[in-house]
Design an enzyme around this catalytic site. Structure first.
Site, PDB file in Angstrom:
ATOM      1  N   SER A 152      70.160  16.049   9.974  1.00  0.00           N
ATOM      2  CA  SER A 152      70.876  15.474  11.108  1.00  0.00           C
ATOM      3  C   SER A 152      72.370  15.272  10.838  1.00  0.00           C
ATOM      4  CB  SER A 152      70.230  14.130  11.484  1.00  0.00           C
ATOM      5  OG  SER A 152      70.251  13.263  10.359  1.00  0.00           O
ATOM      6  N   GLY A 180      73.099  17.962   3.645  1.00  0.00           N
ATOM      7  CA  GLY A 180      72.746  16.541   3.650  1.00  0.00           C
ATOM      8  C   GLY A 180      71.854  16.220   2.462  1.00  0.00           C
ATOM      9  N   ASP A 216      68.505  13.194   1.246  1.00  0.00           N
ATOM     10  CA  ASP A 216      67.701  12.014   1.582  1.00  0.00           C
ATOM     11  C   ASP A 216      68.105  10.824   0.722  1.00  0.00           C
ATOM     12  OD1 ASP A 216      65.950  13.243   3.570  1.00  0.00           O
ATOM     13  OD2 ASP A 216      65.356  14.513   1.892  1.00  0.00           O
ATOM     14  N   LYS A 235      65.915  15.878  -1.789  1.00  0.00           N
ATOM     15  CA  LYS A 235      66.093  16.633  -0.554  1.00  0.00           C
ATOM     16  C   LYS A 235      64.730  17.179  -0.127  1.00  0.00           C
ATOM     17  CE  LYS A 235      69.518  19.381  -0.001  1.00  0.00           C
ATOM     18  NZ  LYS A 235      69.594  18.824   1.375  1.00  0.00           N
ATOM     19  N   GLY A 236      64.625  17.506   1.158  1.00  0.00           N
ATOM     20  CA  GLY A 236      63.364  18.057   1.639  1.00  0.00           C
ATOM     21  C   GLY A 236      62.655  17.157   2.629  1.00  0.00           C
ATOM     22  N   GLY A 260      63.238  17.139   5.538  1.00  0.00           N
ATOM     23  CA  GLY A 260      63.018  18.038   6.678  1.00  0.00           C
ATOM     24  C   GLY A 260      62.316  19.320   6.252  1.00  0.00           C
ATOM     25  N   GLU A 278      67.381  25.398   0.721  1.00  0.00           N
ATOM     26  CA  GLU A 278      68.556  24.585   0.384  1.00  0.00           C
ATOM     27  C   GLU A 278      68.907  24.726  -1.096  1.00  0.00           C
ATOM     28  OE1 GLU A 278      68.283  20.940   3.606  1.00  0.00           O
ATOM     29  OE2 GLU A 278      67.256  20.727   1.699  1.00  0.00           O
TER      30      GLU A 278
HETATM   31  O1  LIG Z   1      64.863  19.226   4.287  1.00  0.00           O
HETATM   32  C1  LIG Z   1      65.809  18.605   4.737  1.00  0.00           C
HETATM   33  C2  LIG Z   1      67.031  18.397   4.027  1.00  0.00           C
HETATM   34  O2  LIG Z   1      66.918  18.249   2.643  1.00  0.00           O
HETATM   35  C3  LIG Z   1      68.021  17.427   4.630  1.00  0.00           C
HETATM   36  O3  LIG Z   1      69.274  17.815   4.184  1.00  0.00           O
HETATM   37  C4  LIG Z   1      67.761  15.982   4.252  1.00  0.00           C
HETATM   38  O4  LIG Z   1      66.468  15.635   4.692  1.00  0.00           O
HETATM   39  C5  LIG Z   1      68.803  15.024   4.837  1.00  0.00           C
HETATM   40  O5  LIG Z   1      68.753  15.050   6.214  1.00  0.00           O
HETATM   41  P1  LIG Z   1      69.591  14.034   7.115  1.00  0.00           P
HETATM   42  O6  LIG Z   1      71.014  14.473   7.064  1.00  0.00           O
HETATM   43  O7  LIG Z   1      68.964  14.162   8.477  1.00  0.00           O
HETATM   44  O8  LIG Z   1      69.374  12.671   6.542  1.00  0.00           O
END
Ligand SMILES: O=C[C@H](O)[C@H](O)[C@H](O)COP(=O)(O)O
Length: 316
Positions: free
Chosen positions: A98, A153, A155, A165-166, A168, A174
């Site tokens: 996001s 991004g 987590d 990360k992950g 999503g 990534e």
């Molecule tokens: O798999 C998803 C990724 O690693 C995202 O970059 C991570 O979940 C961060 O997402 P956000 O910017 O929505 O917090």
């Protein structure tokens, strides 16, 4: 050699530097099956229309007043783009999540002139759509295995710039794009800035597994590696598990503090389990992390000669 990037919306082709043959990049194929077409220099350029009409430049960001968290994400993303996406950077990795739409928004704001000679590499379906719908040139990491800068991004990020990360389920692609990049930059809001991984982000370490091996990997994570609450990630609006962009499953494995204090050790152990494709622990990969704060400042953590230094950019 000439590199021609076909723009899906305006059907323009942009030549690169070295002459002799052309590569046509088809924006309309799924990136996993993207093919490069070689043609002689005399071959006419044939545009490939997108089968479904989609709005150009429709980066999905709410136009209403942003919450404090969204403002923090935007602040981090804008600051990182301003510092790290420079005119000489031509191959740029775009992460998932996001926070990344703000990265793309800021890159688009650098203008068509700068972006027309750049190619953008996605980390999944979401970022591929962002790139295409922002009228930027799409490529893939098999065509461009060296990336100038990847921005993504996270987590959670610890004191040493290790990341989870992950969240999503995009961490396989990534990690490939983070490794391919000369510079890997993380952007996040203040909630992700932690002393140890697993402090605020509690679902656990995302582990991508091939589907038929999930039960065995789950058992080993629980019984051998010390994550008794590891679970298969289930989909929210579908019966059954989350299926990644690579057709795999994801296990979320929470570990106690003493294990998360040494993320590279547990990373190596998980990675050795047969059936594991990739682990959402990014150890010693990020050169810098930008965290947007509620007060409008940005906390920057960056590596300087293998040490992490922290500084604050105050609101102007
Ligand atoms: O798999 C998803 C990724 O690693 C995202 O970059 C991570 O979940 C961060 O997402 P956000 O910017 O929505 O917090």
């Amino acid at each position: 050699m000439s590199l021609y990037l076909c723009n899906p919306h305006k059907y323009l082709c942009y030549p690169s530097r070295a002459p002799s043959f052309r590569i046509f990049v088809d924006h309309h194929r799924p990136f996993s099956s993207a093919k490069t077409h070689l043609a002689s220099a005399q071959t006419p350029i044939t545009p490939v229309p997108r089968p479904v009409t989609m709005p150009v430049l429709a980066v999905p960001i709410a136009t209403t007043t942003l919450s404090a968290i969204e403002q923090s994400k935007r602040l981090a993303a804008y600051t990182a783009v301003d510092k790290h996406i420079l005119p000489e950077h031509k191959v740029i990795g775009i992460g998932s999540g996001s926070t990344v739409p703000y990265v793309v928004e800021r890159i688009v704001a650098q203008g068509r002139e700068l972006n027309k000679d750049r190619v953008f590499i996605p980390t999944g379906f979401q970022s591929k759509e962002l790139i295409v719908m922002s009228n930027l040139n799409l490529g893939d990491v098999d065509q461009f295995p060296i990336i100038d800068v990847t921005i993504d991004g996270a987590d959670e990020v610890d004191l040493d710039l290790n990341c989870i990360k992950g969240g999503g389920a995009c961490h396989l692609r990534e990690k490939v794009l983070a490794e391919a990049a000369n510079t890997f930059i993380v952007v996040a809001d203040y909630r992700k800035n932690a002393e140890y991984l697993g402090t605020n982000f509690t679902p656990g370490v995302p582990v991508e597994v091939v589907p038929f091996a999930y039960a065995q990997v789950l058992r080993k994570l629980r019984d051998i590696l010390g994550s008794p609450n590891a679970t298969l990630r289930m989909a929210k609006a579908k019966a059954g598990p989350v299926v990644t962009d690579n057709s795999n499953f994801v296990i979320d494995a929470p570990f106690p503090r003493e294990i998360m204090q040494n993320p590279s050790t547990i990373l190596a152990k998980i990675k050795m389990l047969t059936g594991v494709v990739e682990v959402g622990l990014f150890c010693d990969m990020a050169q810098a992390a930008y965290f947007g704060n509620e007060d409008g400042s940005v906390t920057v953590k960056r590596k300087v000669e293998s040490r992490v230094v922290e500084e604050s950019i105050l609101p102007s």
